[in-house]
Design a protein around this motif. Structure first.
Motif, PDB file in Angstrom:
ATOM      1  N   ILE A  79       0.850  -1.197   0.000  1.00 41.34           N
ATOM      2  CA  ILE A  79       0.000   0.000   0.000  1.00 41.34           C
ATOM      3  C   ILE A  79       0.884   1.245   0.000  1.00 41.34           C
ATOM      4  O   ILE A  79       1.207   1.799  -1.039  1.00 41.34           O
ATOM      5  CB  ILE A  79      -0.955  -0.005   1.213  1.00 41.34           C
ATOM      6  CG1 ILE A  79      -1.807  -1.285   1.207  1.00 41.34           C
ATOM      7  CG2 ILE A  79      -1.876   1.211   1.180  1.00 41.34           C
ATOM      8  CD1 ILE A  79      -2.677  -1.466   2.421  1.00 41.34           C
ATOM      9  N   GLY A  80       1.298   1.689   1.187  1.00 42.39           N
ATOM     10  CA  GLY A  80       2.117   2.889   1.268  1.00 42.39           C
ATOM     11  C   GLY A  80       3.420   2.769   0.516  1.00 42.39           C
ATOM     12  O   GLY A  80       3.953   3.763   0.000  1.00 42.39           O
ATOM     13  N   GLY A  81       3.933   1.541   0.422  1.00 44.08           N
ATOM     14  CA  GLY A  81       5.182   1.337  -0.294  1.00 44.08           C
ATOM     15  C   GLY A  81       5.099   1.743  -1.755  1.00 44.08           C
ATOM     16  O   GLY A  81       6.102   2.148  -2.352  1.00 44.08           O
ATOM     17  N   GLN A  82       3.917   1.640  -2.346  1.00 45.48           N
ATOM     18  CA  GLN A  82       3.757   2.068  -3.742  1.00 45.48           C
ATOM     19  C   GLN A  82       3.979   3.572  -3.874  1.00 45.48           C
ATOM     20  O   GLN A  82       4.598   4.036  -4.825  1.00 45.48           O
ATOM     21  CB  GLN A  82       2.360   1.705  -4.236  1.00 45.48           C
ATOM     22  CG  GLN A  82       2.117   0.219  -4.368  1.00 45.48           C
ATOM     23  CD  GLN A  82       0.759  -0.060  -4.969  1.00 45.48           C
ATOM     24  OE1 GLN A  82       0.450   0.363  -6.077  1.00 45.48           O
ATOM     25  NE2 GLN A  82      -0.064  -0.786  -4.233  1.00 45.48           N
ATOM     26  N   ALA A  83       3.439   4.333  -2.923  1.00 47.11           N
ATOM     27  CA  ALA A  83       3.629   5.781  -2.965  1.00 47.11           C
ATOM     28  C   ALA A  83       5.097   6.138  -2.762  1.00 47.11           C
ATOM     29  O   ALA A  83       5.631   7.029  -3.434  1.00 47.11           O
ATOM     30  CB  ALA A  83       2.766   6.456  -1.912  1.00 47.11           C
ATOM     31  N   ILE A  84       5.757   5.465  -1.855  1.00 44.01           N
ATOM     32  CA  ILE A  84       7.176   5.729  -1.599  1.00 44.01           C
ATOM     33  C   ILE A  84       8.011   5.413  -2.830  1.00 44.01           C
ATOM     34  O   ILE A  84       8.981   6.109  -3.145  1.00 44.01           O
ATOM     35  CB  ILE A  84       7.642   4.912  -0.376  1.00 44.01           C
ATOM     36  CG1 ILE A  84       7.054   5.530   0.902  1.00 44.01           C
ATOM     37  CG2 ILE A  84       9.157   4.849  -0.294  1.00 44.01           C
ATOM     38  CD1 ILE A  84       7.330   4.740   2.148  1.00 44.01           C
ATOM     39  N   GLN A  85       7.620   4.395  -3.570  1.00 40.58           N
ATOM     40  CA  GLN A  85       8.381   3.999  -4.745  1.00 40.58           C
ATOM     41  C   GLN A  85       8.104   4.908  -5.938  1.00 40.58           C
ATOM     42  O   GLN A  85       9.011   5.245  -6.695  1.00 40.58           O
ATOM     43  CB  GLN A  85       8.039   2.555  -5.103  1.00 40.58           C
ATOM     44  CG  GLN A  85       8.799   2.023  -6.318  1.00 40.58           C
ATOM     45  CD  GLN A  85       8.495   0.559  -6.588  1.00 40.58           C
ATOM     46  OE1 GLN A  85       7.952  -0.136  -5.759  1.00 40.58           O
ATOM     47  NE2 GLN A  85       8.859   0.104  -7.772  1.00 40.58           N
ATOM     48  N   GLU A  86       6.844   5.308  -6.122  1.00 41.94           N
ATOM     49  CA  GLU A  86       6.460   5.994  -7.348  1.00 41.94           C
ATOM     50  C   GLU A  86       6.435   7.518  -7.244  1.00 41.94           C
ATOM     51  O   GLU A  86       6.762   8.216  -8.205  1.00 41.94           O
ATOM     52  CB  GLU A  86       5.068   5.514  -7.782  1.00 41.94           C
ATOM     53  CG  GLU A  86       4.995   4.046  -8.129  1.00 41.94           C
ATOM     54  CD  GLU A  86       3.585   3.607  -8.481  1.00 41.94           C
ATOM     55  OE1 GLU A  86       2.791   4.456  -8.935  1.00 41.94           O
ATOM     56  OE2 GLU A  86       3.258   2.417  -8.304  1.00 41.94           O
ATOM     57  N   LEU A  87       6.022   8.044  -6.101  1.00 43.19           N
ATOM     58  CA  LEU A  87       5.716   9.468  -6.029  1.00 43.19           C
ATOM     59  C   LEU A  87       6.936  10.385  -6.064  1.00 43.19           C
ATOM     60  O   LEU A  87       6.883  11.447  -6.704  1.00 43.19           O
ATOM     61  CB  LEU A  87       4.873   9.736  -4.780  1.00 43.19           C
ATOM     62  CG  LEU A  87       4.079  11.045  -4.760  1.00 43.19           C
ATOM     63  CD1 LEU A  87       3.176  11.156  -5.983  1.00 43.19           C
ATOM     64  CD2 LEU A  87       3.243  11.137  -3.484  1.00 43.19           C
ATOM     65  N   PRO A  88       8.053  10.068  -5.377  1.00 47.44           N
ATOM     66  CA  PRO A  88       9.192  10.993  -5.415  1.00 47.44           C
ATOM     67  C   PRO A  88       9.650  11.350  -6.821  1.00 47.44           C
ATOM     68  O   PRO A  88       9.972  12.510  -7.105  1.00 47.44           O
ATOM     69  CB  PRO A  88      10.274  10.242  -4.635  1.00 47.44           C
ATOM     70  CG  PRO A  88       9.506   9.407  -3.665  1.00 47.44           C
ATOM     71  CD  PRO A  88       8.306   8.957  -4.431  1.00 47.44           C
TER      72      PRO A  88
END
Length: 791
Positions: A79-88
């Motif tokens: 879940i949150g790991g997707q945002a950490i991987q993609e958003l920056p």
């Protein structure tokens, strides 16, 4: 009653993120400072889904963003790991925090964007003043994603002009024990602190997130309707100050962890001390702590307990006859584990697990009623395991009604046990995390633990005996990398989990640091599920059933979602699965087999399969409402190219024109992959799998001779690790010599389950073995700890 619009709420939240700092102007250097302030690196932290998310932003000499990195150790990879991987990367490319978040990871996306904007503001030397908050008083009913992937949580939030007055959770699909703990603990903290960014309740993160996210959406709507700027929501972003309080507690027996093993240990210790003191509850000195906001741990969401011939149950329901030939079953167990199990511990488990079932029933557990007429589900009583070879009737299922949605009933069984525990003088503290064991090296004795409450309060808990039952180390990638063995299977690496995120092995690490020994700590983890390594949220969840067509696990009207496309491919019994070397490794239609590849594997496909799916849908329905979003019914034409492109973009699929190019992208020897594809195709053509014994019914998909070719990433999800600390028959932890006890220290449940197994083989499929050991080892440890207090 005001009903919110999802679209309106989404626009409001997007607006508030665009104005996190009032000076933000998209795509200008450092948000429009217009002056060179030199190169700089600024780090900021904000609250994510599971905990703090730390973001580091790099600026060049012109003030432009040159890099963004995010770290969130407590964010779930799916879940949150997707945002950490993609958003920056999206933020760095845009040069602004004003980008769309990652679907399904709203909380973590918001945390990253907030931290980036704060870094930009600091670089520019600006600080946006938070606008005044004025809400339109009333009750706003909104929805948000909680723990359930199938059904959003509906929440009614009542506000006055300047205050959140009340929060009520309405219709939802969340799991009973988790939701109840979140409601009981989280809602009062939101109201007390007037903050939607208070910490989530450990062990109940999904439900906590749903409540917080829904409350934020309701407040955002109330602010908009009250005429406030969107950024006024920041008035409700408050981090409570950490406590500086310290307390010392002295106790005879301390139990760390209140899952199945810890609850059993605490109950057993308390009732043993109660009886030894003339049934005087005031003389009972037993304390149990757990870092979660609920007791029960993983055990309260499992389905069964292994018990080998429960004497009282057999007497009541089976005419006093044993269900099992224990001698023959033990021989079978030893054959399965290649004789590596500790025989004295295995003997103890066989002798005591049935008595433990009787003991649990005496404390309110319900395993249904058996029948003297026979064995099997139709008669009630213990059941056989999961494979044809598992002929032993040892699997006592909660409520006696087989698998299904019995989580509320199971939670109530733990309520009954805890009530009995308190009646005899036992005490417990939730949201208190044990950080390290207190150890006297001179006497080789554990004398207590250092612990910390959720709000920062520090505890020194001095104890004559310490029992650890903390659920193994399934959420600790470093320990998995260090201790899981590659001797027999490629096990080392970070495994995904479907279980309790708090099971991070802190107490196991602390015991190892002071010289504890291990037993089979490197054996395969407990794997019952497989699927894609991330969860998609780009597509809606559609209700396709009614009250007569419900999901097996949830009993909700059945759902479908295209988000489950990669799960369907990763789990397809008719597919070719290969390990990270490109080798086929098991019968793809077998029971619990994907662990043999380690944390990840691939399914291999050719384009002709997807062209058929595009026209006629999947050949077999994928229905798994336990871990997915309802599944995908067979026979429905699918937009396969769109789905494949999304999966490739997410990094969970690879596409290539040739098998050789596919292998190269996967960093696999092309010759190895081609050889395995050829052998699998030959098995399909022959209708017989000589290598792994897959039934002909599943040998239906041949890999085509023309590309493109595809690989979809699959992941095995673990409930728990299995191997752990070494113990003797009193459940005392042994030192590194595997012989000398560490005085005062005991380990139960999956912290010591490896004594029954082998690193050469996986966890058994008899059914309920881990639960049987949890309750049995806990019960025996409680008795041993109290009986040795005078030594």
């Amino acid at each position: 009653m005001m009903k919110s619009s999802k679209k309106l709420t989404a626009l409001l939240l997007a607006g508030l993120m665009m104005t996190t700092a009032a000076c933000g102007t998209k795509n200008e250097p450092a948000q429009g400072s217009g002056s060179s302030k030199g190169e700089a690196t600024i780090t900021k932290t904000a609250k994510g889904f599971g905990g703090d998310v730390t973001v580091t932003v790099n600026f060049d000499k012109e003030g432009k963003l040159t890099g963004v990195e995010a770290v969130g150790d407590e964010e779930t990879p799916t879940i949150g790991g997707q945002a950490i991987q993609e958003l920056p990367a999206k933020i760095a490319e845009a040069g602004s925090a004003d980008v769309d978040g990652v679907a399904g990871a709203t909380i973590t996306s918001t945390a990253i964007k907030t931290a980036v904007q704060e870094a930009i503001d600091e670089y520019n030397g600006t600080s946006a003043e938070i606008p005044a908050a004025k809400m339109k008083a009333g009750t706003y009913t909104v929805t948000a994603s909680g723990f359930s992937l199938l059904k959003e949580m509906e929440v009614a939030v009542t506000v006055s002009e300047d205050k959140i007055e009340n929060i009520e959770v309405l219709d939802n699909g969340d799991t009973y024990p988790f939701l109840e703990a979140a409601k009981e603990k989280l809602i009062p903290r939101i109201l007390e602190n007037q903050s939607v960014t208070v910490d989530s309740i450990t062990g109940c993160t999904g439900s906590s997130t749903g409540i917080k996210q829904a409350t934020e959406r309701a407040v955002a709507q109330a602010l908009a309707e009250g005429g406030s700027e969107a950024a006024a929501i920041k008035n409700f972003y408050k981090t409570p100050a950490k406590s500086t309080e310290q307390e010392t507690i002295d106790v005879d027996v301390l139990v760390v962890g209140l899952g199945g093993s810890g609850t059993a240990a605490a109950m057993s210790a308390a009732e043993t001390q109660y009886a030894a003191n003339g049934n005087d509850a005031s003389k009972v000195s037993v304390l149990a702590i757990d870092k979660a906001g609920k007791y029960g741990g993983t055990s309260c969401i499992t389905a069964d307990t292994m018990g080998i011939n429960a004497p009282e149950y057999d007497k009541t329901y089976h005419g006093g006859k044993d269900y099992v030939d224990a001698k023959a079953m033990k021989e079978d167990w030893n054959n399965f584990t290649k004789g590596d199990a500790k025989q004295d511990l295995l003997d103890l488990f066989f002798d005591e697990s049935g008595k433990t079932v009787d003991w649990l029933i005496s404390h309110g557990f319900d395993y249904g009623q058996g029948s003297p007429e026979g064995e099997g589900y139709q008669y009630g009583g213990p059941q056989r395991g999961f494979t044809d070879e598992d002929i032993w009737y040892v699997k006592f299922q909660y409520t006696g009604q087989g698998y299904g949605n019995w989580k509320k009933e199971t939670g109530e069984m733990f309520d009954s046990m805890i009530a009995d525990y308190e009646k005899v003088g036992g005490q417990y503290l939730l949201e208190v995390e044990a950080k390290e064991l207190i150890y006297d090296k001179d006497t080789n004795t554990v004398t207590g633990v250092k612990a910390e409450r959720y709000d920062g309060k520090q505890y020194t808990i001095n104890a004559k005996k310490v029992i650890i039952g903390t659920g193994g180390f399934s959420n600790n990638a470093a320990l998995q990398e260090k201790y899981l063995s590659n001797q027999y299977y490629p096990l080392q690496g970070s495994w995904l989990m479907y279980g309790m995120q708090q099971n991070d092995g802190t107490m196991i690490s602390s015991a190892l640091d002071l010289g504890a020994g291990t037993y089979n700590i490197g054996m395969p983890p407990m794997v019952h599920l497989q699927g894609a390594p991330i969860t998609l949220h780009e597509y809606p969840v559609e209700v396709v059933g009614d009250e007569n067509d419900v999901g097996f696990w949830t009993q909700l009207p059945r759902r479908n979602s295209l988000n489950d496309f990669p799960n369907a491919l990763a789990s397809a019994a008719y597919a070719l699965q290969v390990n990270m070397k490109g080798e086929r490794f098991s019968n793809e239609a077998g029971t619990f087999q994907t662990w043999k590849s380690g944390p990840r594997y691939y399914t291999i496909w050719s384009d002709d399969f997807f062209r058929e799916v595009e026209k006629n849908g999947l050949p077999v329905s994928f229905n798994d409402d336990l871990t997915c979003q309802g599944g995908i019914d067979a026979g429905k034409p699918l937009p396969v190219d769109e789905l494949i492109d999304l999966c490739v973009k997410k990094g969970i699929a690879v596409k290539a024109d040739t098998l050789e190019d596919l292998a190269k992208q996967l960093k696999i020897d092309p010759a190895v992959l081609k050889d395995n594809v050829d052998r699998y195709n030959a098995a399909v053509e022959a209708g017989k799998d000589e290598e792994f014994g897959k039934a002909a019914d599943f040998l239906t998909m041949k890999i085509g001779e023309e590309g493109p070719y595809y690989a979809f990433v699959g992941a095995s999800y673990i409930y728990s690790t299995v191997g752990g600390l070494d113990v003797n028959t009193d459940m005392q932890v042994l030192g590194s010599d595997n012989a000398t006890p560490i005085n005062g220290l005991y380990a139960v449940g999956t912290d010591s389950l490896g004594v029954l197994f082998s690193e050469q083989r996986e966890y058994v499929t008899y059914g309920g073995a881990a639960q049987g050991w949890a309750y049995t080892s806990g019960r025996l440890a409680g008795i041993s700890a109290v009986n040795s207090l005078g030594e």
